[in-house]
Design a protein around this motif. Structure first.
Motif, PDB file in Angstrom:
ATOM      1  N   ASN A   1      41.351  53.846  37.726  1.00 52.82           N
ATOM      2  CA  ASN A   1      41.706  53.152  38.933  1.00 52.82           C
ATOM      3  C   ASN A   1      40.784  52.937  40.064  1.00 52.82           C
ATOM      4  O   ASN A   1      40.892  51.651  40.388  1.00 52.82           O
ATOM      5  N   VAL A   2      39.598  53.595  40.108  1.00 51.17           N
ATOM      6  CA  VAL A   2      38.494  53.373  40.694  1.00 51.17           C
ATOM      7  C   VAL A   2      37.715  52.294  40.285  1.00 51.17           C
ATOM      8  O   VAL A   2      37.461  50.927  41.106  1.00 51.17           O
ATOM      9  N   ILE A   3      37.380  52.395  38.974  1.00 53.50           N
ATOM     10  CA  ILE A   3      36.542  51.282  38.416  1.00 53.50           C
ATOM     11  C   ILE A   3      37.237  49.579  38.458  1.00 53.50           C
ATOM     12  O   ILE A   3      36.855  48.742  38.992  1.00 53.50           O
ATOM     13  N   PHE A   4      38.727  49.731  38.078  1.00 55.59           N
ATOM     14  CA  PHE A   4      39.239  48.431  38.174  1.00 55.59           C
ATOM     15  C   PHE A   4      39.594  48.083  39.695  1.00 55.59           C
ATOM     16  O   PHE A   4      39.712  46.786  39.804  1.00 55.59           O
ATOM     17  N   LEU A   5      39.863  48.780  40.301  1.00 59.47           N
ATOM     18  CA  LEU A   5      39.715  48.469  41.998  1.00 59.47           C
ATOM     19  C   LEU A   5      38.807  47.906  42.314  1.00 59.47           C
ATOM     20  O   LEU A   5      38.740  46.753  43.059  1.00 59.47           O
ATOM     21  N   LEU A   6      37.467  48.132  42.245  1.00 54.69           N
ATOM     22  CA  LEU A   6      36.189  47.826  42.501  1.00 54.69           C
ATOM     23  C   LEU A   6      36.169  46.406  41.944  1.00 54.69           C
ATOM     24  O   LEU A   6      35.764  45.378  42.243  1.00 54.69           O
ATOM     25  N   LEU A   7      36.560  46.369  40.530  1.00 56.19           N
ATOM     26  CA  LEU A   7      36.066  45.123  39.824  1.00 56.19           C
ATOM     27  C   LEU A   7      37.255  44.042  40.593  1.00 56.19           C
ATOM     28  O   LEU A   7      36.578  42.971  40.549  1.00 56.19           O
ATOM     29  N   GLY A   8      38.282  44.358  40.402  1.00 53.96           N
ATOM     30  CA  GLY A   8      39.152  43.317  41.078  1.00 53.96           C
ATOM     31  C   GLY A   8      38.834  42.632  42.722  1.00 53.96           C
ATOM     32  O   GLY A   8      38.771  41.509  42.784  1.00 53.96           O
ATOM     33  N   MET A   9      38.366  43.716  43.465  1.00 55.47           N
ATOM     34  CA  MET A   9      37.799  43.270  44.639  1.00 55.47           C
ATOM     35  C   MET A   9      36.458  42.443  44.483  1.00 55.47           C
ATOM     36  O   MET A   9      36.190  41.723  45.466  1.00 55.47           O
ATOM     37  N   MET A  10      35.797  42.942  43.747  1.00 55.56           N
ATOM     38  CA  MET A  10      34.603  42.096  43.604  1.00 55.56           C
ATOM     39  C   MET A  10      34.772  40.456  43.022  1.00 55.56           C
ATOM     40  O   MET A  10      34.095  39.805  43.736  1.00 55.56           O
ATOM     41  N   VAL A  11      35.565  40.545  42.337  1.00 61.87           N
ATOM     42  CA  VAL A  11      35.994  39.209  41.781  1.00 61.87           C
ATOM     43  C   VAL A  11      36.536  38.154  43.105  1.00 61.87           C
ATOM     44  O   VAL A  11      36.340  37.172  43.305  1.00 61.87           O
ATOM     45  N   ILE A  12      37.455  38.889  43.780  1.00 65.29           N
ATOM     46  CA  ILE A  12      37.992  37.997  44.907  1.00 65.29           C
ATOM     47  C   ILE A  12      37.018  37.796  45.846  1.00 65.29           C
ATOM     48  O   ILE A  12      36.840  36.723  46.344  1.00 65.29           O
ATOM     49  N   VAL A  13      35.986  38.552  46.289  1.00 68.53           N
ATOM     50  CA  VAL A  13      34.870  38.418  47.066  1.00 68.53           C
ATOM     51  C   VAL A  13      34.095  37.469  46.537  1.00 68.53           C
ATOM     52  O   VAL A  13      33.341  36.566  47.184  1.00 68.53           O
TER      53      VAL A  13
END
Length: 427
Positions: free
Chosen positions: A59-71
């Motif tokens: 959950n932590v890994i994919f939350l960071l991954l998703g937000m990094m792509v958006i940013v």
């Protein structure tokens, strides 16, 4: 504890020491330590990669991954450059006014994004504006790093330690808004005053330079208006889904990945461009760290530490809360707050159970770790990033130059948080 458990502790401490001293890259230290834990069977593949409580927290890994792509997509629009020039013009070229605006923008952005990404985007623009005003960018960069850590404390996605705490404690985005954000607003008001005391009196106003700033057109910084509106629309929907978690029942990681997928699919940004902005070393570091901590859980080390902590505080929520706040602030000043929280969260989980389910312990951990990260140049990832950017741009900031201000800010903010926790949760 068994001899096997002590061997696991030795491996963990060795990896932790390498991370803290930066003798080797922190990713290498985390992966090396994780590999040794798997090699000596302190943990296994099942526990390391699939266990809900002791393995990698996806959950932590994919939350960071998703937000990094958006940013990463948002970065291509030029909106952060727009905000910096806008702030300089609104400050009418006066350095301290500019610092206040940049600090507030940084804090606000860090609450919505993550603090590392925010300083990566704000810092380069700060150099541009400071060069035009002929002022030293170092105070601005130091203030922005600290503001990102304070602002990031307000939300679940604002600071990586909060993501770990939320995942371990079963806390929602709204929980952080309700319990953390009100105090963060107070802390930011105090921090602006501290900025004046620490930096403001040393600034000098240059009317000619101010006129040059006023001549800039911030609208020229926007590279792609259509992409900007698309990105802001997706980001708004993602944040709304975070807030509506009690109704929608979608994990933040799922929301972030859906938002990233929609944004890449619906815009002209290529998959390669979106993925190129992902901080893969950070994600790999988290994975290695989770395996290290998971091994301590598997060998019974975390359980032994939890029992010792419960015994030391005699099950008193007041003593446990204040102790956890203070210890977290001190230790997060010495080492990066990410590995600290990853190590402490399973201990706090058991302390919460031993203290009648008092969630105030999670808030004490979050405040202590996030605010303690301001104390030294290595206390938080955002600090390290800012110092690296400063060095590459010919304005090096030394460890002690940062730390002499950081100690003041951390002391004041943590002291203010203590009565907040006491009066709101323990009276």
């Amino acid at each position: 504890m068994t001899a096997f458990a002590w061997v696991s502790v030795a491996v963990f401490l060795a990896a932790y020491t390498l991370i803290a001293t930066e003798k080797v890259h922190r990713v290498a230290a985390a992966l090396g330590g994780a590999g040794i834990m798997l090699l000596i069977h302190a943990t296994g593949a099942e526990a390391a990669f699939f266990s809900e409580h002791s393995g990698i927290d996806w959950n932590v890994i994919f939350l960071l991954l998703g937000m990094m792509v958006i940013v990463g997509v948002l970065k291509q629009t030029g909106v952060f450059e727009y905000l910096a020039i806008w702030a300089a013009k609104r400050a009418k070229g006066r350095p301290f006014r500019l610092m206040v605006l940049l600090v507030l923008i940084t804090a606000g952005a860090s609450a919505l994004l993550d603090n590392v990404t925010t300083v990566l985007l704000i810092a380069p623009v700060t150099f541009l504006v400071c060069e035009r005003l002929a002022v030293n960018p170092a105070p601005f960069l130091i203030a922005e790093a600290m503001a990102s850590n304070i602002g990031g404390t307000a939300t679940l996605v604002g600071d990586p330690p909060n993501i770990i705490i939320a995942s371990r404690g079963g806390l929602s985005f709204n929980d952080f808004l309700i319990h953390m954000a009100p105090m963060v607003i107070v802390l930011m008001a105090v921090f602006v005053g501290l900025c004046w005391l620490m930096f403001g009196r040393g600034f000098r106003y240059d009317p000619e330079r101010a006129e040059e700033i006023m001549a800039l057109d911030e609208r020229e910084a926007i590279a792609d208006r259509r992409l900007l509106w698309q990105s802001l629309a997706v980001l708004t929907l993602v944040m709304a889904a975070f807030v509506l978690h009690p109704v929608l029942h979608y994990e933040p990681s799922v929301v972030a990945l859906l938002g990233a997928g929609v944004l890449v699919a619906a815009t002209k940004v290529t998959t390669e461009q979106a993925i190129a902005e992902v901080e893969w070393p950070t994600l790999v570091f988290f994975a290695g760290l989770f395996v290290l901590v998971g091994a301590l859980v598997e060998t019974g080390v975390i359980g032994a530490l939890s029992k010792a902590a419960v015994a030391a505080t005699a099950g008193q929520p007041e003593l446990t809360t204040m102790g956890l706040l203070g210890v977290s602030a001190v230790l997060s000043a010495i080492v990066d707050n990410i590995p600290y929280v990853a190590t402490m969260s399973p201990i706090v989980e058991q302390l919460v159970q031993a203290n009648g389910g008092h969630q105030v312990l999670w808030w004490a951990l979050a405040f202590g770790a996030d605010l303690g990260g301001n104390a030294t140049a290595v206390g938080a990832a955002a600090n390290v990033v800012v110092l690296g950017i400063a060095a590459r741009n010919g304005t090096p900031i030394s460890f002690w130059q940062f730390t002499k201000y950081g100690l003041i800010v951390t002391t004041v903010t943590v002291v203010l948080v203590a009565p907040y926790l006491w009066l709101r949760y323990l009276m």
